[in-house]
Design a protein around this motif. Structure first.
Motif, PDB file in Angstrom:
ATOM      1  N   LEU A 147      -3.926 -20.842  36.467  1.00  0.00           N
ATOM      2  CA  LEU A 147      -2.549 -20.662  35.994  1.00  0.00           C
ATOM      3  C   LEU A 147      -2.493 -19.651  34.853  1.00  0.00           C
ATOM      4  O   LEU A 147      -1.624 -18.772  34.838  1.00  0.00           O
ATOM      5  N   MET A 148      -3.412 -19.762  33.893  1.00  0.00           N
ATOM      6  CA  MET A 148      -3.390 -18.857  32.739  1.00  0.00           C
ATOM      7  C   MET A 148      -3.679 -17.421  33.163  1.00  0.00           C
ATOM      8  O   MET A 148      -3.012 -16.480  32.706  1.00  0.00           O
ATOM      9  N   PHE A 149      -4.671 -17.243  34.049  1.00  0.00           N
ATOM     10  CA  PHE A 149      -4.956 -15.897  34.548  1.00  0.00           C
ATOM     11  C   PHE A 149      -3.750 -15.327  35.299  1.00  0.00           C
ATOM     12  O   PHE A 149      -3.413 -14.149  35.154  1.00  0.00           O
ATOM     13  N   SER A 150      -3.100 -16.174  36.098  1.00  0.00           N
ATOM     14  CA  SER A 150      -1.937 -15.724  36.870  1.00  0.00           C
ATOM     15  C   SER A 150      -0.788 -15.347  35.948  1.00  0.00           C
ATOM     16  O   SER A 150      -0.102 -14.343  36.170  1.00  0.00           O
ATOM     17  N   LEU A 151      -0.581 -16.161  34.909  1.00  0.00           N
ATOM     18  CA  LEU A 151       0.507 -15.904  33.961  1.00  0.00           C
ATOM     19  C   LEU A 151       0.286 -14.588  33.225  1.00  0.00           C
ATOM     20  O   LEU A 151       1.200 -13.750  33.119  1.00  0.00           O
ATOM     21  N   ILE A 152      -0.925 -14.383  32.729  1.00  0.00           N
ATOM     22  CA  ILE A 152      -1.228 -13.154  31.993  1.00  0.00           C
ATOM     23  C   ILE A 152      -1.178 -11.936  32.920  1.00  0.00           C
ATOM     24  O   ILE A 152      -0.674 -10.869  32.537  1.00  0.00           O
ATOM     25  N   ALA A 153      -1.694 -12.099  34.157  1.00  0.00           N
ATOM     26  CA  ALA A 153      -1.638 -10.994  35.127  1.00  0.00           C
ATOM     27  C   ALA A 153      -0.192 -10.625  35.435  1.00  0.00           C
ATOM     28  O   ALA A 153       0.144  -9.430  35.537  1.00  0.00           O
ATOM     29  N   PHE A 154       0.671 -11.641  35.582  1.00  0.00           N
ATOM     30  CA  PHE A 154       2.094 -11.373  35.824  1.00  0.00           C
ATOM     31  C   PHE A 154       2.712 -10.595  34.668  1.00  0.00           C
ATOM     32  O   PHE A 154       3.459  -9.637  34.882  1.00  0.00           O
ATOM     33  N   PHE A 155       2.404 -11.009  33.441  1.00  0.00           N
ATOM     34  CA  PHE A 155       2.937 -10.305  32.272  1.00  0.00           C
ATOM     35  C   PHE A 155       2.458  -8.852  32.241  1.00  0.00           C
ATOM     36  O   PHE A 155       3.240  -7.943  31.942  1.00  0.00           O
ATOM     37  N   TRP A 156       1.178  -8.631  32.556  1.00  0.00           N
ATOM     38  CA  TRP A 156       0.655  -7.263  32.570  1.00  0.00           C
ATOM     39  C   TRP A 156       1.388  -6.405  33.604  1.00  0.00           C
ATOM     40  O   TRP A 156       1.796  -5.274  33.317  1.00  0.00           O
ATOM     41  N   VAL A 157       1.536  -6.938  34.811  1.00  0.00           N
ATOM     42  CA  VAL A 157       2.203  -6.182  35.876  1.00  0.00           C
ATOM     43  C   VAL A 157       3.648  -5.887  35.495  1.00  0.00           C
ATOM     44  O   VAL A 157       4.138  -4.757  35.660  1.00  0.00           O
ATOM     45  N   PHE A 158       4.331  -6.892  34.959  1.00  0.00           N
ATOM     46  CA  PHE A 158       5.731  -6.715  34.574  1.00  0.00           C
ATOM     47  C   PHE A 158       5.877  -5.653  33.487  1.00  0.00           C
ATOM     48  O   PHE A 158       6.734  -4.766  33.568  1.00  0.00           O
ATOM     49  N   VAL A 159       5.029  -5.735  32.468  1.00  0.00           N
ATOM     50  CA  VAL A 159       5.107  -4.792  31.347  1.00  0.00           C
ATOM     51  C   VAL A 159       4.790  -3.374  31.805  1.00  0.00           C
ATOM     52  O   VAL A 159       5.477  -2.421  31.416  1.00  0.00           O
ATOM     53  N   VAL A 160       3.752  -3.217  32.621  1.00  0.00           N
ATOM     54  CA  VAL A 160       3.378  -1.881  33.099  1.00  0.00           C
ATOM     55  C   VAL A 160       4.494  -1.273  33.946  1.00  0.00           C
ATOM     56  O   VAL A 160       4.852  -0.097  33.787  1.00  0.00           O
ATOM     57  N   ILE A 161       5.089  -2.078  34.838  1.00  0.00           N
ATOM     58  CA  ILE A 161       6.188  -1.567  35.671  1.00  0.00           C
ATOM     59  C   ILE A 161       7.384  -1.182  34.807  1.00  0.00           C
ATOM     60  O   ILE A 161       7.978  -0.112  34.987  1.00  0.00           O
ATOM     61  N   ALA A 162       7.746  -2.050  33.855  1.00  0.00           N
ATOM     62  CA  ALA A 162       8.876  -1.750  32.966  1.00  0.00           C
ATOM     63  C   ALA A 162       8.616  -0.477  32.167  1.00  0.00           C
ATOM     64  O   ALA A 162       9.518   0.352  31.982  1.00  0.00           O
ATOM     65  N   ASP A 163       7.371  -0.319  31.725  1.00  0.00           N
ATOM     66  CA  ASP A 163       7.000   0.880  30.963  1.00  0.00           C
ATOM     67  C   ASP A 163       7.102   2.136  31.820  1.00  0.00           C
ATOM     68  O   ASP A 163       7.587   3.181  31.364  1.00  0.00           O
TER      69      ASP A 163
END
Length: 327
Positions: A147-163
């Protein structure tokens, strides 16, 4: 970034300057002392975050879901500091204020990615503390490595796409007048305002970005601690309440260090001098990466014990080596 341009039509040409000029600290009295201070902050940040990452990696007992988030925070702080501070010192102390167009966009990408990931990482840590205190018996089931890896991976993907979207919108702007950015880095807000064509999309992104990456995480963090506070009132003894609360002190310190300076700077920005605002914003960028590892080393018992253990092992190994050399 060509996708954004082709979407508008093949015949549209945007005026892109060869370089931008970063002018944020120019003209501020005695600013060279501040660059020395920034260098000191950067060295402490690198040493502190590297130490935290090394301790978590070397000690199997710290390979828990919570410390996955702590490791990620240290990594983000290390990358963010390394992306920002050396470049700022190079620009202002060594008088290289001009930065090529593509390099400026890359500079912006790393600065905003790390800044936003700090915010979302605090959300992950808030979730960890929320479950640990409200559902202590189900913590091992609800907060897993997956769950923690998935949560952090989701945040990374979201931030990179938004950027990438934010930078893609910048590439649709024409700069036919000034190329001087009145900030200490390639600031999105300062850049899109220099455009001489329609910058509505970038303006919307500038307003939407802080809401998603700052205010929503802050709301989640506050709501989680309201729930934690309510749960603590249900604990019978004061000793148990304090014991449960102590597990949150390090995280609460990180929240205060990250959010309070940003909120103060943004709420008071209209009433302070532009130079003071630039220095305040730069401090909010460099202080959390320096203080975060110090807080976790001082306030987290597991990391303190692990660090002492590692240092003792190294000391013993050196004594053994010296003894063999003497023999």
């Amino acid at each position: 970034m060509d996708f954004f341009n082709s979407a508008l039509g093949k015949n549209i040409t945007f005026l892109r300057p060869a370089y931008f000029i970063i002018s944020g600290f120019i003209g501020i009295p005695n600013i060279n002392y501040y660059y020395v201070f920034l260098f000191f902050v950067y060295v402490v940040s690198v040493l502190g975050n590297t130490a935290v990452m090394a301790v978590i990696y070397l000690d199997p007992k710290l390979r828990t879901p919570k410390y996955v988030a702590v490791f990620n925070l240290a990594f983000v702080d290390l990358v963010g500091s390394s992306a920002l501070v050396p470049k700022v010192i190079d620009i202002f102390l060594f008088n290289h204020p001009s930065i090529p167009y593509s390099d400026c966009l890359t500079f912006m990408f790393f600065c905003y990615t790390c800044l936003w990931m700090q915010s979302f990482n605090l959300v992950a840590l808030s979730y960890d503390r929320l479950i640990a205190i409200i559902f202590p018996l189900h913590y091992q089931v609800k907060v897993t490595h997956r769950l923690m890896f998935s949560l952090i991976a989701f945040f990374w993907v979201f931030v990179v796409i938004a950027d990438l979207v934010m930078i893609g919108l910048i590439t649709r702007l024409s700069f036919c007048e000034s190329v001087v950015i009145n900030s200490y880095f390639c600031d999105h807000g300062q850049m899109y305002r220099l455009a001489c064509n329609d910058n509505t999309s970038s303006s919307v992104m500038a307003k939407l970005g802080p809401v998603i990456t700052l205010w929503l995480p802050l709301v989640f963090v506050l709501l989680s601690y309201l729930s934690i506070s309510y749960a603590l009132t249900k604990i019978a003894t004061v000793q148990k309440r304090m014991k449960a609360f102590k597990t949150c002190t390090a995280h609460l310190s990180l929240i205060a260090i990250y959010f309070i300076p940003v909120l103060i700077t943004f709420t008071m920005s209209a009433n302070i001098h532009p130079n003071a605002r630039i220095i305040n914003l730069s401090l909010t960028s460099v202080f959390p990466p320096m203080l975060n590892p110090i807080i976790y080393v001082l306030q987290t018992q597991e990391i303190k014990m692990s660090l002492k253990k590692i240092l003792k092992i190294r000391k013993k190994s050196k004594i053994i080596v010296k003894t063999k050399m003497i023999k």
